[in-house]
Design an enzyme around this catalytic site. Sequence first.
Site, PDB file in Angstrom:
ATOM      1  N   HIS A  61       0.809  -1.210   0.000  1.00  0.00           N
ATOM      2  CA  HIS A  61       0.000   0.000   0.000  1.00  0.00           C
ATOM      3  C   HIS A  61       0.849   1.271   0.000  1.00  0.00           C
ATOM      4  O   HIS A  61       1.953   1.294   0.520  1.00  0.00           O
ATOM      5  CB  HIS A  61      -0.917   0.018   1.223  1.00  0.00           C
ATOM      6  CG  HIS A  61      -1.834  -1.160   1.277  1.00  0.00           C
ATOM      7  ND1 HIS A  61      -2.254  -1.714   2.453  1.00  0.00           N
ATOM      8  CD2 HIS A  61      -2.412  -1.901   0.296  1.00  0.00           C
ATOM      9  CE1 HIS A  61      -3.050  -2.728   2.206  1.00  0.00           C
ATOM     10  NE2 HIS A  61      -3.162  -2.873   0.905  1.00  0.00           N
ATOM     11  N   LYS A  70       5.848   5.433   7.757  1.00  0.00           N
ATOM     12  CA  LYS A  70       5.252   4.513   8.727  1.00  0.00           C
ATOM     13  C   LYS A  70       6.327   3.933   9.640  1.00  0.00           C
ATOM     14  O   LYS A  70       7.333   3.415   9.169  1.00  0.00           O
ATOM     15  CB  LYS A  70       4.526   3.368   8.014  1.00  0.00           C
ATOM     16  CG  LYS A  70       3.338   3.822   7.185  1.00  0.00           C
ATOM     17  CD  LYS A  70       2.696   2.664   6.459  1.00  0.00           C
ATOM     18  CE  LYS A  70       1.519   3.139   5.629  1.00  0.00           C
ATOM     19  NZ  LYS A  70       0.951   2.038   4.825  1.00  0.00           N
ATOM     20  N   TYR A 130       1.195   0.661  13.638  1.00  0.00           N
ATOM     21  CA  TYR A 130       2.022   1.592  12.890  1.00  0.00           C
ATOM     22  C   TYR A 130       1.580   3.028  13.110  1.00  0.00           C
ATOM     23  O   TYR A 130       0.405   3.332  13.203  1.00  0.00           O
ATOM     24  CB  TYR A 130       2.093   1.256  11.401  1.00  0.00           C
ATOM     25  CG  TYR A 130       0.810   0.978  10.676  1.00  0.00           C
ATOM     26  CD1 TYR A 130       0.316   1.881   9.742  1.00  0.00           C
ATOM     27  CD2 TYR A 130       0.110  -0.201  10.873  1.00  0.00           C
ATOM     28  CE1 TYR A 130      -0.837   1.621   9.035  1.00  0.00           C
ATOM     29  CE2 TYR A 130      -1.048  -0.476  10.172  1.00  0.00           C
ATOM     30  CZ  TYR A 130      -1.523   0.448   9.258  1.00  0.00           C
ATOM     31  OH  TYR A 130      -2.671   0.182   8.561  1.00  0.00           O
ATOM     32  N   ASP A 166      -6.208  -5.886  -2.711  1.00  0.00           N
ATOM     33  CA  ASP A 166      -4.817  -6.298  -2.887  1.00  0.00           C
ATOM     34  C   ASP A 166      -4.663  -7.286  -4.043  1.00  0.00           C
ATOM     35  O   ASP A 166      -3.666  -7.263  -4.761  1.00  0.00           O
ATOM     36  CB  ASP A 166      -4.270  -6.889  -1.589  1.00  0.00           C
ATOM     37  CG  ASP A 166      -4.118  -5.840  -0.494  1.00  0.00           C
ATOM     38  OD1 ASP A 166      -4.249  -4.633  -0.781  1.00  0.00           O
ATOM     39  OD2 ASP A 166      -3.891  -6.230   0.666  1.00  0.00           O
TER      40      ASP A 166
END
Length: 183
Positions: A61, A70, A130, A166
């Site tokens: 992503h 992140k 995250y 995905d």
Amino acid sequence: MKVISTPLPGVVLIQPKVFGDERGFFLENYQAQRYREYGLPDQFVQDNHSRSAKNVLRGLHFQKNYPQGKLVYVTSGIVFDVAVDIRVGSATYGRWVGVTLTAESHQQFYVPPGFAHGFCVLSDVADFHYKCTEYYHPEDEGCLRWDDPDVGITWPIAQPILSAKDAAAGSLAALKNDPQRPS
């Protein structure tokens, strides 16, 4: 705290100091001044937590116009975490690095803006946290195919469980030609 470089500039593995004894352990997950001293972001705007079952693969992503850095870590289980450089013009464009993160190691992985990010779960279940440097913008998200041969990630699982999004992700070649691609 120890910061370990990877072959991709800006992508680092972080080993926090863990203080433990027979009672358990203590560590600082994040301390702005210390992270700033290592050249890491000192401001995050959003924290996320996901739980996934074994063989779930999430990613790869990214956000196109609002790229996110992140800082990721696992609080239960084991994941294989991946960053892919998608910055067109970068000397490492299309290259990837992967690390295994476990709850026991307490290691963190920093993925800067301009990289696609994904992970797969190797344990029965994993809790994945995250911190993000930019807010999530659903209209801005992009997804790079997990098994794109032009990237060539060596995943430790053969048959991942994917979301519909995905499974329909685009290739690195298509991303390079997308006028909305990240810079």
